[in-house]
Design an enzyme around this catalytic site. Structure first.
Site, PDB file in Angstrom:
ATOM      1  N   GLU A  72       0.795  -1.228   0.000  1.00  0.00           N
ATOM      2  CA  GLU A  72       0.000   0.000   0.000  1.00  0.00           C
ATOM      3  C   GLU A  72       0.827   1.278   0.000  1.00  0.00           C
ATOM      4  O   GLU A  72       0.516   2.212   0.731  1.00  0.00           O
ATOM      5  CB  GLU A  72      -0.926  -0.028   1.218  1.00  0.00           C
ATOM      6  CG  GLU A  72      -0.222   0.039   2.592  1.00  0.00           C
ATOM      7  CD  GLU A  72       0.157  -1.309   3.198  1.00  0.00           C
ATOM      8  OE1 GLU A  72       0.365  -2.265   2.428  1.00  0.00           O
ATOM      9  OE2 GLU A  72       0.256  -1.384   4.437  1.00  0.00           O
ATOM     10  N   ASN A  73       1.878   1.347  -0.774  1.00  0.00           N
ATOM     11  CA  ASN A  73       2.688   2.560  -0.804  1.00  0.00           C
ATOM     12  C   ASN A  73       1.791   3.751  -1.174  1.00  0.00           C
ATOM     13  O   ASN A  73       1.043   3.668  -2.130  1.00  0.00           O
ATOM     14  CB  ASN A  73       3.842   2.380  -1.789  1.00  0.00           C
ATOM     15  CG  ASN A  73       4.766   1.248  -1.359  1.00  0.00           C
ATOM     16  OD1 ASN A  73       5.108   0.371  -2.148  1.00  0.00           O
ATOM     17  ND2 ASN A  73       5.143   1.223  -0.095  1.00  0.00           N
ATOM     18  N   HIS A  99      -8.147  -3.910  -1.220  1.00  0.00           N
ATOM     19  CA  HIS A  99      -7.354  -4.027   0.005  1.00  0.00           C
ATOM     20  C   HIS A  99      -6.291  -2.924   0.096  1.00  0.00           C
ATOM     21  O   HIS A  99      -6.228  -2.192   1.085  1.00  0.00           O
ATOM     22  CB  HIS A  99      -6.703  -5.414   0.058  1.00  0.00           C
ATOM     23  CG  HIS A  99      -5.882  -5.640   1.284  1.00  0.00           C
ATOM     24  ND1 HIS A  99      -6.361  -6.298   2.392  1.00  0.00           N
ATOM     25  CD2 HIS A  99      -4.607  -5.286   1.585  1.00  0.00           C
ATOM     26  CE1 HIS A  99      -5.423  -6.332   3.319  1.00  0.00           C
ATOM     27  NE2 HIS A  99      -4.336  -5.735   2.856  1.00  0.00           N
ATOM     28  N   GLU A 100      -5.484  -2.810  -0.933  1.00  0.00           N
ATOM     29  CA  GLU A 100      -4.395  -1.817  -0.867  1.00  0.00           C
ATOM     30  C   GLU A 100      -4.953  -0.398  -0.815  1.00  0.00           C
ATOM     31  O   GLU A 100      -4.425   0.466  -0.118  1.00  0.00           O
ATOM     32  CB  GLU A 100      -3.418  -1.999  -2.034  1.00  0.00           C
ATOM     33  CG  GLU A 100      -2.809  -3.403  -2.170  1.00  0.00           C
ATOM     34  CD  GLU A 100      -2.281  -4.007  -0.870  1.00  0.00           C
ATOM     35  OE1 GLU A 100      -1.905  -3.247   0.042  1.00  0.00           O
ATOM     36  OE2 GLU A 100      -2.267  -5.257  -0.775  1.00  0.00           O
ATOM     37  N   HIS A 133      -6.037   0.583   2.652  1.00  0.00           N
ATOM     38  CA  HIS A 133      -4.936   1.013   3.525  1.00  0.00           C
ATOM     39  C   HIS A 133      -4.748   2.535   3.512  1.00  0.00           C
ATOM     40  O   HIS A 133      -4.099   3.080   4.406  1.00  0.00           O
ATOM     41  CB  HIS A 133      -3.625   0.360   3.097  1.00  0.00           C
ATOM     42  CG  HIS A 133      -3.375  -0.996   3.690  1.00  0.00           C
ATOM     43  ND1 HIS A 133      -3.369  -1.233   5.049  1.00  0.00           N
ATOM     44  CD2 HIS A 133      -3.089  -2.186   3.098  1.00  0.00           C
ATOM     45  CE1 HIS A 133      -3.080  -2.523   5.264  1.00  0.00           C
ATOM     46  NE2 HIS A 133      -2.919  -3.127   4.098  1.00  0.00           N
ATOM     47  N   GLU A 141      -3.909  -4.414   9.241  1.00  0.00           N
ATOM     48  CA  GLU A 141      -4.423  -5.432   8.321  1.00  0.00           C
ATOM     49  C   GLU A 141      -5.857  -5.892   8.607  1.00  0.00           C
ATOM     50  O   GLU A 141      -6.602  -6.183   7.677  1.00  0.00           O
ATOM     51  CB  GLU A 141      -3.461  -6.620   8.268  1.00  0.00           C
ATOM     52  CG  GLU A 141      -2.056  -6.265   7.758  1.00  0.00           C
ATOM     53  CD  GLU A 141      -2.031  -5.653   6.363  1.00  0.00           C
ATOM     54  OE1 GLU A 141      -3.032  -5.785   5.608  1.00  0.00           O
ATOM     55  OE2 GLU A 141      -1.005  -5.020   6.023  1.00  0.00           O
ATOM     56  N   ASP A 173       8.529  -9.922   9.914  1.00  0.00           N
ATOM     57  CA  ASP A 173       8.111 -10.619   8.688  1.00  0.00           C
ATOM     58  C   ASP A 173       7.875 -12.098   8.957  1.00  0.00           C
ATOM     59  O   ASP A 173       6.926 -12.694   8.462  1.00  0.00           O
ATOM     60  CB  ASP A 173       9.184 -10.509   7.593  1.00  0.00           C
ATOM     61  CG  ASP A 173       9.207  -9.122   6.967  1.00  0.00           C
ATOM     62  OD1 ASP A 173       8.259  -8.350   7.210  1.00  0.00           O
ATOM     63  OD2 ASP A 173      10.181  -8.822   6.253  1.00  0.00           O
ATOM     64  N   TYR A 184      -5.030 -10.441   9.729  1.00  0.00           N
ATOM     65  CA  TYR A 184      -6.006 -10.170   8.669  1.00  0.00           C
ATOM     66  C   TYR A 184      -7.374 -10.757   9.010  1.00  0.00           C
ATOM     67  O   TYR A 184      -8.365 -10.037   9.140  1.00  0.00           O
ATOM     68  CB  TYR A 184      -5.539 -10.808   7.352  1.00  0.00           C
ATOM     69  CG  TYR A 184      -4.283 -10.231   6.771  1.00  0.00           C
ATOM     70  CD1 TYR A 184      -4.346  -9.355   5.690  1.00  0.00           C
ATOM     71  CD2 TYR A 184      -3.024 -10.561   7.278  1.00  0.00           C
ATOM     72  CE1 TYR A 184      -3.192  -8.832   5.130  1.00  0.00           C
ATOM     73  CE2 TYR A 184      -1.875 -10.033   6.728  1.00  0.00           C
ATOM     74  CZ  TYR A 184      -1.957  -9.169   5.656  1.00  0.00           C
ATOM     75  OH  TYR A 184      -0.817  -8.639   5.112  1.00  0.00           O
TER      76      TYR A 184
HETATM   77  N1  BES Z   1       0.947  -4.454   3.799  1.00  0.00           N
HETATM   78  C1  BES Z   1       0.703  -5.735   3.235  1.00  0.00           C
HETATM   79  C2  BES Z   1       1.951  -6.406   2.713  1.00  0.00           C
HETATM   80  C3  BES Z   1       3.006  -6.647   3.758  1.00  0.00           C
HETATM   81  C4  BES Z   1       2.683  -7.170   4.987  1.00  0.00           C
HETATM   82  C5  BES Z   1       4.324  -6.376   3.476  1.00  0.00           C
HETATM   83  C6  BES Z   1       3.683  -7.377   5.937  1.00  0.00           C
HETATM   84  C7  BES Z   1       5.311  -6.592   4.411  1.00  0.00           C
HETATM   85  C8  BES Z   1       4.994  -7.087   5.657  1.00  0.00           C
HETATM   86  C9  BES Z   1      -0.324  -5.676   2.113  1.00  0.00           C
HETATM   87  O1  BES Z   1      -1.308  -4.715   2.299  1.00  0.00           O
HETATM   88  C10 BES Z   1      -1.028  -6.998   2.074  1.00  0.00           C
HETATM   89  O2  BES Z   1      -1.686  -7.300   3.030  1.00  0.00           O
HETATM   90  N2  BES Z   1      -0.893  -7.739   0.979  1.00  0.00           N
HETATM   91  C11 BES Z   1      -1.529  -9.029   0.797  1.00  0.00           C
HETATM   92  C12 BES Z   1      -2.651  -8.942  -0.183  1.00  0.00           C
HETATM   93  C13 BES Z   1      -3.991  -8.713   0.406  1.00  0.00           C
HETATM   94  C14 BES Z   1      -5.065  -8.779  -0.674  1.00  0.00           C
HETATM   95  C15 BES Z   1      -4.334  -9.620   1.543  1.00  0.00           C
HETATM   96  C16 BES Z   1      -0.521  -9.984   0.190  1.00  0.00           C
HETATM   97  O3  BES Z   1       0.509  -9.536  -0.281  1.00  0.00           O
HETATM   98  O4  BES Z   1      -0.788 -11.183   0.178  1.00  0.00           O
HETATM   99 ZN    ZN Z   2      -2.642  -5.202   3.828  1.00  0.00          ZN
END
Ligand code: BES
Ligand code: ZN
Length: 610
Positions: A301-302, A325-326, A329, A348, A403, A411
């Site tokens: 979500e930059n 989703h993004e 954010h 999330e 991470d 979520y």
């Molecule tokens: N912010 C997250 C990606 C993220 C989370 C990057 C933790 C680094 C550390 C992003 O918004 C996200 O949740 N992406 C999901 C997709 C979403 C539709 C659930 C993904 O990448 O799976």
């Molecule tokens: Zn997210």
């Protein structure tokens, strides 16, 4: 398995080896924002924002594909927080090569100041401690990154869609900004930023910021809103732009831009819908950058510029909940931000809730319920194998890499909690509460405790009888799901499940199926409803009827390939290998590798593919 996980991580973000050159200077624009009252302690940062806080970051970076480094400087504008003048500024770094550090009292004339780079920790990187003269308002660090910087991925032309030009992108969340910028890398600190970026003349630079001006190979950007460091982002490649709506558009490589523009055609409507629900979009433009397939996430979500995987380009807009989703954010996360990674569910969980509300508003309740049902099922499956400590929303990450601790819990458990609030207090009421929440905490970083206090004051206070039905402490601080957790219901799934069961029990042949109008979500549910042990012959039967091995839908292909591994269905192995070697998305890679290494032959295959 641990080892393999590290292998995957290493593949995505390899390690160090320095070399490079230097240049650059720039004056910062001192911000006039009230200083937040206090900062909570963040175990994932060495920085000292309780004493002195960075308020603006001015980047001057040269993007060099040959040694694979960014080189240049970061000029940081400071504000003293504690009354006794702090004598030092501590910044986070990881594998950065620091060449000079200067301090200035006016942002114009800089004099060298002593600094030390501490020992490097595997998770946190190394603290850069800078001596601050009493009158210092600005610090300038000249540095270059390592080719293996954990937050920077350098791609060869062969790894791109166009195959002709290299590509580079950053991924700063959770704690990787420090691998390409020396800064206070904690989401509790918010900064504005500006950047002057030099690239090879035939490539385009984009950032999570307003694009100011450019000529060949030179770009200027500015982010006027204060954001946490994990939202600073840069990408450089052979990019084109195509507008979608008046404030929305797509950046992508030439071969994918038309497909992406088709897929994401509803983006402008999504922005309008979310504004109607939760208040104004505060970031100006909303564009989407489609990255090469190695991008390790579905989306990031930059601000002003979502980074997205090309694996959601299904051709039928069926995976656009990623954009919802993004975009969501922009309220939950970018506007109201988790203060530490233990509060990640605030980002999330709220975002998943808003995502489903956008999907419902645009595509109907049934579609949103299907996605919610799939989400709850994934959560239950994952929780069956998780440590209890990882099932807690307000998670303890002390001594752990944020991470590595990232699962579906923030979520899907987060969204169930918020949905239980909606169901208990009524939708209209809960929406009003959320609008108030975003307005109240806009541009702040908050903790789970801040949220709980606000919840009690603004929602629970309306009715003690209703509040008594919410086991708040259990939701936030305990593993598992409360018995009262909502159970989403999708009518269409009942039909799909029944067909799956009838076919499994041989009461129905595939010819008798009515799959013609099945949505992606129904296909996923169908596959998940089949018995774990099908056997290769029945897999072949399904494949012949529905061509699942060749599915162009990444989510369906992923589900099918998981089944193929489980059932040793060899006809799908070439596709599996192709999938594992071209796609970098962790959500797909991790479960596939985990399934593979369950058997000795699978483990061999996994190692070979690796
Ligand atoms: N912010 C997250 C990606 C993220 C989370 C990057 C933790 C680094 C550390 C992003 O918004 C996200 O949740 N992406 C999901 C997709 C979403 C539709 C659930 C993904 O990448 O799976
Ligand atoms: Zn997210």
């Amino acid at each position: 398995m641990k080892k393999l996980r590290w292998l995957i991580l290493l593949l995505l973000f390899p390690l160090v080896i320095p070399i490079s050159s230097m240049r650059g200077t720039q004056k910062p624009a001192p911000p006039a924002r009230p200083l937040p009252a206090n900062t909570v302690h963040d175990v994932h940062s060495y920085s000292n924002p309780q004493e002195v806080r960075v308020r603006h970051v001015d980047l001057n970076l040269h993007v060099e594909f040959e040694p694979k480094v960014f080189s240049g400087s970061a000029t940081l504008t400071l504000e003293r927080v504690s009354k006794d003048r702090a004598a030092r500024l501590i910044l986070d770094t990881r594998a950065l090569n620091i060449t000079h550090v200067w301090a200035s009292s006016n942002g114009q004339s800089f004099t060298p100041t002593p600094y030390t780079l501490g020992a490097s920790d595997a998770i946190l990187g190394a603290p850069l401690t800078i001596d601050l003269p009493d009158d210092a308002t600005t610090v300038k660090v000249q540095y270059y990154t390592s080719p293996g910087a954990s937050g920077v991925q350098w791609l060869e032309p062969a790894q791109t869609a166009g195959k002709k030009f290299p590509f580079v992108y950053t991924q700063s969340e959770a704690i990787h900004a420090r691998s390409w910028i020396p800064l206070q890398d904690t989401p509790g600190v918010r900064v504005t930023y500006s950047a002057y970026i030099r690239t090879p003349p035939n490539l385009m630079a984009v950032m999570s910021a307003e694009h100011l001006e450019s000529s060949k190979g030179e770009y200027r950007f500015q982010m006027r809103q204060a954001i946490p460091s994990y939202l600073i982002a840069l990408a450089v490649g052979d990019l084109r732009f195509k507008p979608l709506g008046k404030r929305t558009g797509i950046y992508a490589e030439p071969p994918v831009i038309a497909k992406a523009a088709f897929e994401f055609a509803d983006t402008e409507k999504m922005v309008e819908t979310t504004e109607r629900l939760y208040g104004p979009y505060r970031w100006g433009r909303y564009d989407i950058l489609v990255l090469p397939p190695s991008f390790p996430y579905g989306g990031m979500e930059n601000p002003r510029l979502t980074f997205a995987t090309p694996t959601v380009l299904a051709g039928d807009r069926s995976l656009v909940s990623l954009v919802a989703h993004e975009l969501a954010h922009s309220w939950s996360g970018n506007l109201v931000t988790n203060a530490t990674w233990s509060d990640f569910w605030l980002n999330e969980g709220f975002t998943t809730y808003i995502e489903r509300r956008i999907i419902e508003a645009l595509y109907g309740r049934e579609r949103a319920e299907m996605e919610a049902t799939l989400g709850r099922r994934d959560l239950e499956e994952e929780m069956a194998e998780l440590d209890e400590r990882d099932e807690i929303l307000h998670i303890d990450l002390n001594g752990r890499d944020p991470d590595a601790g990232s699962t579906g819990v923030p979520y899907e458990k987060g969204v169930l909690f918020l949905r239980s609030l909606e169901e208990t207090f009524g939708r209209a009421n809960f929406d009003k509460f959320l609008r108030g929440y975003f307005a109240h905490f806009a541009f702040q970083s908050i903790t789970t405790a801040d949220f709980a206090a606000y919840l009690k004051q603004h929602l629970f206070q309306q009715s003690t009888a209703l509040a008594a039905r919410i086991p708040l402490e259990e939701w936030l601080e305990r593993p598992g799901l409360p018995a009262s957790a909502p159970q989403p219901k999708a009518v269409a799934f009942a039909r799909v499940e029944q067909q799956a069961h009838f076919w499994a029990e041989k009461k129905l042949t595939l010819k008798q199926f009515t799959t013609a109008r099945w949505s992606t979500q129904e296909w996923l549910r169908f596959l998940q409803s089949l018995p774990d042990e099908l056997g290769a012959a029945r897999m072949a039967e399904l494949d012949e009827a529905f061509h699942l091995t060749q599915s162009g839908n990444s989510e369906i292909a992923f589900q099918w390939l998981l089944m193929a591994i489980r059932n040793r269905y060899e006809a799908a192995y070439p596709r599996l290998e192709d999938f594992l070697t071209t796609i970098g998305r962790r959500k797909f890679l991790k479960p596939l590798y985990e399934e593979l290494v369950k058997t000795p032959s699978g483990r061999e295959r996994a190692q070979a593919i690796y």
